[in-house]
Design a protein around this motif. Sequence first.
Motif, PDB file in Angstrom:
ATOM      1  N   ILE A  22      -8.904   1.458  12.719  1.00  0.00           N
ATOM      2  CA  ILE A  22      -8.118   1.336  11.453  1.00  0.00           C
ATOM      3  C   ILE A  22      -9.362   0.979  10.673  1.00  0.00           C
ATOM      4  O   ILE A  22      -9.275   1.502   9.223  1.00  0.00           O
ATOM      5  N   LEU A  27      -6.542   5.199  11.405  1.00  0.00           N
ATOM      6  CA  LEU A  27      -5.184   4.960  11.358  1.00  0.00           C
ATOM      7  C   LEU A  27      -4.837   4.010   9.930  1.00  0.00           C
ATOM      8  O   LEU A  27      -5.619   3.256   9.732  1.00  0.00           O
ATOM      9  N   ALA A  29      -3.121   1.101   7.944  1.00  0.00           N
ATOM     10  CA  ALA A  29      -2.481  -0.314   8.386  1.00  0.00           C
ATOM     11  C   ALA A  29      -2.201  -1.112   7.011  1.00  0.00           C
ATOM     12  O   ALA A  29      -2.710  -0.870   6.006  1.00  0.00           O
ATOM     13  N   ILE A  48       0.795  -1.444  11.783  1.00  0.00           N
ATOM     14  CA  ILE A  48       0.694   0.185  11.691  1.00  0.00           C
ATOM     15  C   ILE A  48       2.098   0.703  11.456  1.00  0.00           C
ATOM     16  O   ILE A  48       3.006   0.574  12.271  1.00  0.00           O
TER      17      ILE A  48
END
Length: 67
Positions: A22, A27, A29, A48
Amino acid sequence: MLRVRDVAVHFRVHPATVYRWIHQGFLPAYRNGKPYKPGDGATGALRIPESVLKSPDTHPVPEVDAA
C-alpha cells in the motif's frame, strides 16, 4: 472493502507485506472512505477494494530482476 488481513491471507503473505504494498503504491487503499495517502495524518483502519482480488491479472508483487 477488505481488511489488510483478508488481503494477506488471499496472497499468502504477512499483513506487514500488504501495508508495504500500500505504501509503495502497488495496492489502492481507503481510510474512512477516502483514498489513502501515506503521511496524511488520518486515523482509522485501511480497507482495500475487493476488485483487487477479482482482477485475474492483478498481483501487487513488483517484478524483481533476477540477475
